[in-house]
Design a protein around this motif. Structure first.
Motif, PDB file in Angstrom:
ATOM      1  N   TYR A  72      18.715  18.232 -43.124  1.00  0.00           N
ATOM      2  CA  TYR A  72      18.969  18.779 -41.783  1.00  0.00           C
ATOM      3  C   TYR A  72      17.934  19.839 -41.455  1.00  0.00           C
ATOM      4  O   TYR A  72      17.396  20.516 -42.336  1.00  0.00           O
ATOM      5  CB  TYR A  72      20.394  19.325 -41.660  1.00  0.00           C
ATOM      6  CG  TYR A  72      20.731  20.549 -42.497  1.00  0.00           C
ATOM      7  CD1 TYR A  72      20.972  21.782 -41.888  1.00  0.00           C
ATOM      8  CD2 TYR A  72      20.865  20.466 -43.885  1.00  0.00           C
ATOM      9  CE1 TYR A  72      21.312  22.895 -42.640  1.00  0.00           C
ATOM     10  CE2 TYR A  72      21.216  21.570 -44.637  1.00  0.00           C
ATOM     11  CZ  TYR A  72      21.429  22.787 -44.009  1.00  0.00           C
ATOM     12  OH  TYR A  72      21.777  23.882 -44.758  1.00  0.00           O
ATOM     13  N   ALA A  73      17.622  19.930 -40.183  1.00  0.00           N
ATOM     14  CA  ALA A  73      16.507  20.758 -39.733  1.00  0.00           C
ATOM     15  C   ALA A  73      16.750  22.250 -39.953  1.00  0.00           C
ATOM     16  O   ALA A  73      15.791  23.006 -40.111  1.00  0.00           O
ATOM     17  CB  ALA A  73      16.224  20.493 -38.256  1.00  0.00           C
ATOM     18  N   TYR A  74      18.002  22.686 -39.936  1.00  0.00           N
ATOM     19  CA  TYR A  74      18.309  24.107 -40.088  1.00  0.00           C
ATOM     20  C   TYR A  74      18.434  24.523 -41.554  1.00  0.00           C
ATOM     21  O   TYR A  74      18.797  25.661 -41.841  1.00  0.00           O
ATOM     22  CB  TYR A  74      19.587  24.457 -39.328  1.00  0.00           C
ATOM     23  CG  TYR A  74      19.389  24.501 -37.829  1.00  0.00           C
ATOM     24  CD1 TYR A  74      19.054  25.691 -37.183  1.00  0.00           C
ATOM     25  CD2 TYR A  74      19.517  23.347 -37.057  1.00  0.00           C
ATOM     26  CE1 TYR A  74      18.856  25.731 -35.803  1.00  0.00           C
ATOM     27  CE2 TYR A  74      19.327  23.381 -35.679  1.00  0.00           C
ATOM     28  CZ  TYR A  74      18.992  24.566 -35.063  1.00  0.00           C
ATOM     29  OH  TYR A  74      18.783  24.596 -33.703  1.00  0.00           O
ATOM     30  N   CYS A  75      18.128  23.627 -42.454  1.00  0.00           N
ATOM     31  CA  CYS A  75      18.153  23.948 -43.894  1.00  0.00           C
ATOM     32  C   CYS A  75      17.129  25.044 -44.174  1.00  0.00           C
ATOM     33  O   CYS A  75      15.962  24.921 -43.782  1.00  0.00           O
ATOM     34  CB  CYS A  75      17.822  22.690 -44.703  1.00  0.00           C
ATOM     35  SG  CYS A  75      17.833  22.938 -46.489  1.00  0.00           S
ATOM     36  N   PRO A  76      17.531  26.111 -44.846  1.00  0.00           N
ATOM     37  CA  PRO A  76      16.619  27.247 -45.011  1.00  0.00           C
ATOM     38  C   PRO A  76      15.525  27.051 -46.055  1.00  0.00           C
ATOM     39  O   PRO A  76      14.481  27.708 -45.970  1.00  0.00           O
ATOM     40  CB  PRO A  76      17.559  28.386 -45.422  1.00  0.00           C
ATOM     41  CG  PRO A  76      18.708  27.698 -46.087  1.00  0.00           C
ATOM     42  CD  PRO A  76      18.889  26.405 -45.344  1.00  0.00           C
ATOM     43  N   ASP A  77      15.727  26.182 -47.045  1.00  0.00           N
ATOM     44  CA  ASP A  77      14.704  26.110 -48.086  1.00  0.00           C
ATOM     45  C   ASP A  77      14.523  24.715 -48.699  1.00  0.00           C
ATOM     46  O   ASP A  77      13.411  24.197 -48.741  1.00  0.00           O
ATOM     47  CB  ASP A  77      15.005  27.118 -49.206  1.00  0.00           C
ATOM     48  CG  ASP A  77      16.479  27.143 -49.585  1.00  0.00           C
ATOM     49  OD1 ASP A  77      17.160  26.108 -49.478  1.00  0.00           O
ATOM     50  OD2 ASP A  77      16.950  28.217 -50.008  1.00  0.00           O
ATOM     51  N   ILE A  78      15.600  24.082 -49.165  1.00  0.00           N
ATOM     52  CA  ILE A  78      15.461  22.848 -49.943  1.00  0.00           C
ATOM     53  C   ILE A  78      14.846  21.711 -49.131  1.00  0.00           C
ATOM     54  O   ILE A  78      13.887  21.056 -49.569  1.00  0.00           O
ATOM     55  CB  ILE A  78      16.820  22.414 -50.532  1.00  0.00           C
ATOM     56  CG1 ILE A  78      17.307  23.458 -51.535  1.00  0.00           C
ATOM     57  CG2 ILE A  78      16.701  21.055 -51.211  1.00  0.00           C
ATOM     58  CD1 ILE A  78      18.688  23.186 -52.081  1.00  0.00           C
ATOM     59  N   CYS A  79      15.374  21.449 -47.947  1.00  0.00           N
ATOM     60  CA  CYS A  79      14.849  20.346 -47.129  1.00  0.00           C
ATOM     61  C   CYS A  79      13.381  20.540 -46.759  1.00  0.00           C
ATOM     62  O   CYS A  79      12.579  19.607 -46.919  1.00  0.00           O
ATOM     63  CB  CYS A  79      15.693  20.152 -45.876  1.00  0.00           C
ATOM     64  SG  CYS A  79      17.406  19.678 -46.192  1.00  0.00           S
ATOM     65  N   PRO A  80      12.987  21.716 -46.279  1.00  0.00           N
ATOM     66  CA  PRO A  80      11.562  21.899 -45.978  1.00  0.00           C
ATOM     67  C   PRO A  80      10.662  21.728 -47.199  1.00  0.00           C
ATOM     68  O   PRO A  80       9.576  21.165 -47.103  1.00  0.00           O
ATOM     69  CB  PRO A  80      11.497  23.332 -45.436  1.00  0.00           C
ATOM     70  CG  PRO A  80      12.864  23.605 -44.921  1.00  0.00           C
ATOM     71  CD  PRO A  80      13.792  22.872 -45.847  1.00  0.00           C
ATOM     72  N   THR A  81      11.130  22.209 -48.348  1.00  0.00           N
ATOM     73  CA  THR A  81      10.335  22.066 -49.570  1.00  0.00           C
ATOM     74  C   THR A  81      10.198  20.595 -49.954  1.00  0.00           C
ATOM     75  O   THR A  81       9.107  20.122 -50.280  1.00  0.00           O
ATOM     76  CB  THR A  81      10.985  22.844 -50.730  1.00  0.00           C
ATOM     77  OG1 THR A  81      11.038  24.231 -50.400  1.00  0.00           O
ATOM     78  CG2 THR A  81      10.189  22.668 -52.017  1.00  0.00           C
ATOM     79  N   ASP A  82      11.310  19.862 -49.924  1.00  0.00           N
ATOM     80  CA  ASP A  82      11.265  18.431 -50.249  1.00  0.00           C
ATOM     81  C   ASP A  82      10.362  17.677 -49.279  1.00  0.00           C
ATOM     82  O   ASP A  82       9.551  16.839 -49.689  1.00  0.00           O
ATOM     83  CB  ASP A  82      12.674  17.827 -50.212  1.00  0.00           C
ATOM     84  CG  ASP A  82      13.506  18.204 -51.425  1.00  0.00           C
ATOM     85  OD1 ASP A  82      12.923  18.648 -52.430  1.00  0.00           O
ATOM     86  OD2 ASP A  82      14.739  18.043 -51.369  1.00  0.00           O
ATOM     87  N   MET A  83      10.491  17.962 -47.989  1.00  0.00           N
ATOM     88  CA  MET A  83       9.680  17.266 -47.000  1.00  0.00           C
ATOM     89  C   MET A  83       8.192  17.593 -47.177  1.00  0.00           C
ATOM     90  O   MET A  83       7.329  16.720 -46.999  1.00  0.00           O
ATOM     91  CB  MET A  83      10.130  17.624 -45.587  1.00  0.00           C
ATOM     92  CG  MET A  83      11.495  17.084 -45.202  1.00  0.00           C
ATOM     93  SD  MET A  83      11.731  15.323 -45.563  1.00  0.00           S
ATOM     94  CE  MET A  83      10.310  14.585 -44.771  1.00  0.00           C
ATOM     95  N   GLN A  84       7.890  18.812 -47.523  1.00  0.00           N
ATOM     96  CA  GLN A  84       6.498  19.189 -47.750  1.00  0.00           C
ATOM     97  C   GLN A  84       5.917  18.419 -48.934  1.00  0.00           C
ATOM     98  O   GLN A  84       4.791  17.909 -48.873  1.00  0.00           O
ATOM     99  CB  GLN A  84       6.388  20.689 -48.003  1.00  0.00           C
ATOM    100  CG  GLN A  84       4.962  21.179 -48.179  1.00  0.00           C
ATOM    101  CD  GLN A  84       4.890  22.681 -48.389  1.00  0.00           C
ATOM    102  OE1 GLN A  84       5.703  23.241 -49.131  1.00  0.00           O
ATOM    103  NE2 GLN A  84       3.944  23.330 -47.744  1.00  0.00           N
ATOM    104  N   ARG A  85       6.703  18.295 -50.003  1.00  0.00           N
ATOM    105  CA  ARG A  85       6.217  17.588 -51.185  1.00  0.00           C
ATOM    106  C   ARG A  85       6.112  16.080 -50.930  1.00  0.00           C
ATOM    107  O   ARG A  85       5.192  15.427 -51.435  1.00  0.00           O
ATOM    108  CB  ARG A  85       7.138  17.877 -52.375  1.00  0.00           C
ATOM    109  CG  ARG A  85       7.016  19.319 -52.849  1.00  0.00           C
ATOM    110  CD  ARG A  85       8.009  19.667 -53.923  1.00  0.00           C
ATOM    111  NE  ARG A  85       7.827  21.036 -54.391  1.00  0.00           N
ATOM    112  CZ  ARG A  85       8.610  21.647 -55.271  1.00  0.00           C
ATOM    113  NH1 ARG A  85       9.658  20.999 -55.786  1.00  0.00           N
ATOM    114  NH2 ARG A  85       8.363  22.884 -55.643  1.00  0.00           N
TER     115      ARG A  85
END
Length: 203
Positions: A72-85
């Motif tokens: 989900y877009a409002y995820c503070p850390d895990i989702c953005p990190t996973d998407m970046q990797r």
């Protein structure tokens, strides 16, 4: 010379042959065996919407390898990190094998459709890659697609200052051109590991 007459010569001959064979095979020419998720009942038909509110179905991606992540877009850390990797891994894979990389479609499916509107999804996916497709559905569609892809999610406690967090699985799936499950991508090990896993199965 009869190489069988001298055991040391024979060993040297086989060692040289093995080095030659390894050197003549590129990374995609080595058979990695059967994909780990072969035969698993993961994934299947769905009907969701993209950020432009257009209907998207699983069958629309037939002929493409698919990298699928639920978050989900409002995820503070895990989702953005996973998407970046995931994105970095795909970019590195494209540097190594641009032709095969064109056959891979990354897909982000939100488990928080209440807040992840089409506009929010477009902004979120665009921050990582223009090739990343964001999908959303009604609460009922979201529950159904999560069940089909064997993904867990639930609403968490309210966060200080407003809003709330979502609990969810952090699995990144790789599917084949026919929609068959192949493997999971190890985002926890970094982008290089994602690239290596893509090279095994996108062939």
């Amino acid at each position: 010379m009869n190489i069988s007459a001298n055991p040391h010569t024979l060993l040297g001959f086989f060692a040289a042959s093995a080095v030659f064979l390894l050197a003549s095979c590129g990374p995609n020419e080595i058979d990695p065996g059967e994909p780990p998720l072969t035969g698993a009942t993961i994934g299947g038909d769905f009907e969701l919407s993209n950020s432009a509110d257009e209907t998207v179905r699983w069958a629309d991606f037939d002929g493409k390898y698919r990298v699928v992540y639920f978050g989900y877009a409002y995820c503070p850390d895990i989702c953005p990190t996973d998407m970046q990797r995931i994105t970095q891994g795909l970019n590195q894979f494209a540097d190594n094998d641009p032709e095969m990389a064109e056959q891979v479609q990354p897909i982000f499916i939100t488990i928080d459709p209440e807040r992840d509107t089409g506009e929010v999804l477009e902004e979120f996916t665009g921050a990582f890659s223009e090739d990343l497709i964001g999908l959303r559905g009604t609460p009922e569609q979201t529950a159904a697609v999560a069940d089909t892809f064997k993904v867990f999610y639930s609403r968490g406690e309210d966060a200080p200052g407003g809003g709330y967090l979502m609990n969810h699985s952090g699995i990144v799936y790789l599917f084949g051109p026919a929609g068959e499950p192949l493997a999971t991508l190890p985002t926890d090990e970094g982008a290089d590991a994602v690239t290596a896993e893509l090279a095994k199965w996108v062939r």
